[in-house]
Enzyme design. Sequence first.
Site, PDB file in Angstrom:
ATOM      1  N   ASP A  80      41.631  37.474  40.568  1.00  0.00           N
ATOM      2  CA  ASP A  80      40.852  38.587  40.030  1.00  0.00           C
ATOM      3  C   ASP A  80      41.848  39.539  39.369  1.00  0.00           C
ATOM      4  OD1 ASP A  80      38.755  40.401  39.571  1.00  0.00           O
ATOM      5  OD2 ASP A  80      39.162  41.432  41.452  1.00  0.00           O
ATOM      6  N   ASP A 109      41.153  43.441  38.566  1.00  0.00           N
ATOM      7  CA  ASP A 109      41.104  44.822  39.050  1.00  0.00           C
ATOM      8  C   ASP A 109      41.310  44.877  40.560  1.00  0.00           C
ATOM      9  OD1 ASP A 109      40.518  46.018  36.491  1.00  0.00           O
ATOM     10  OD2 ASP A 109      38.527  45.124  36.668  1.00  0.00           O
TER      11      ASP A 109
END
Length: 650
Positions: free
Chosen positions: A174, A176
């Site tokens: 991922d 963020d």
Amino acid sequence: MIPFASPSSSTALPDCKRTSLRINTKRLRIPVSGSSCHIDLLLWIANPKCLFKTYSKMRIPKTLTVSFCFSLLYSSPSRFPQFRSLVPDLGFCSSRKSFTAKGSQGLFQIGAGYKMDAPRDRVTSEIQGPNGCEKSQVSCVWASPEGGQKIDIGKHIFCNRAVNMKNIVAVGFDMDYTLAQYKPETFESLAYNGTVKKLVINLGYPNELLNWSFDWTYMVRGLVLDKKRGNILKMDRHKYVKVAYHGFKLLSKDEKVATYGNTLVRDAFDEPDYALIDTLFSLAEAYLFAQLVDFKDNNPGKISEEKDYFGMYRDVRAAVDLCHRDGTLKQMVANDPKRYINEDNSIVPMLQMLRTSGLAVFLVTNSLWDYTNVVMNFLCGPQTLHGSSSLTLDWLQHFDVVITGSAKPKFFHDENRANLFAVDTDSGMLINTDNGSPMAQVGGPSLELLDQIPDKPYKVFQGGNVGHLHKLLTIESSSQVLYVGDHIYGDILRSKKVLGWRTMLVVPELEKEVKLLWYLRDTRKQLILLRSERDQIEDQIHHLKWSIQCECLDAHETEKVSSKLESLEVQCNRVRVTHQEAQKVFHEKFHKVWGQLMKTGYQNSRFAHQVERFACLYTSQVGNLGLYSPAKYYRPSEDFMPHEFDVLSL
């Protein structure tokens, strides 16, 4: 100031062995005023450990011997002693180790060796290299010459379920709060201020809210918001409420029991009546909700009576969504990434190591291409003095596939019918695809012939589902994928529960927690002893009470037992108070309000329980993956039940 030999004035240093190293000598000639003599100052550093590595950094160890040599030219040896005082005053060291002098007519030399303890100003000298080492205390990537060493406890990867990296084909990330770690003091404050403005301007809340401030250290992950009652809860793994606040007011034990303990059917503490604070993005909205609860209670009439706690939470969520939709937050971050995102020089070496080992590397993020490109350039691209970087596509070389706008957790459902579009990285335009292969547009040129397919391979996509990703990476089994994320629900639970991917959860708070646990390990042992002592005394009290009630004792024996019982009750109360106070101080070391992230009293917290259930691995930073071999077999520690702890003295 007496300079070190500068890189420009010294020759290149090869890889050195663990022997004493003499650096190119720097000569500094100092004239002595009022006389015809001068001082030639020669400086070198001697240490049994290697200070230099090719393409790496120079580090000054905590304990280092610095040797000075003075050549003093005089007409008379009798004048020599007055210059001894020069040596201790050079300001390089905290304690003098040795002082020697030798001389003959006209030439005298003073030698001095010093131990340099940890620098007072904590400044280290570094030569930056490509191996991902940013600071002297930061471990180097495993594949570097300095790698494979002991790893700091705060950077360990902890294992819940065995993961053999030899069976992994692809590693995904991922973006963020995983690759990009946002600074809570700036980013969360930005989100908080934006949300408050939306509440006032768009949703009609009082202007007084604009004067509020945000304490980004107050809330922690793993809390639960009771939307209907305006309470913030911390629960253990069995979903028993252990700590509860109404707004910022601590609820007593009786209030907790009356609210959450006196029901015939246990509450599940799930949506829609409760909100889980399981991401760092949610901390600002949780804090704002608590402020609104206090404001409503203390200022009747300023918020409409029709607006209950549930309605206020709904408004907070709406204001947060407005901030994200109008692009305010992301535009501010894009304008000055260094202000809002932590730099991490370990990411690129880690990605390079994974790809060199033969693993496919992919990125799946809910952010769209324009913002993803800005953030990844900041993390992986060359930085200017101000922390900004010119936007290039160089960072894409570290990934096989990048999927933006993924709409996780829906992305992890194969039946999700979202279309997969290729992204033209130059224009940002979306291109229709058939499972990743570009499709001709109606009225456009045909793409039937291989030589008519665009020569640049598309590796950036938007939308789609996990089935598209598996086809792009030619994944045959979901267990061949390791996915690294920060969101226990959006990243870890769905990918693990629905797909069977192997998972690694990033928990930035963990680094401080494990270091504190190590530092307070003796205190923890004392707490266990106090608890055991309390149990033993209580057992004696129960036995004595039983004797008085159920055994035929004469008056003398009853008086004797009663006296002993009274003494034990006083002792038990003293131990109880001591234990409770010590436990409170212990937990406050981790957080003044909520205590340990992974514990609630002696039980694992609900957050810890989720980590244990759904994360195969967990660690404090994504770069920690680069400190271990890409072929490592991660093995969990043995599980123990309470009866085993009593039998095995661990």
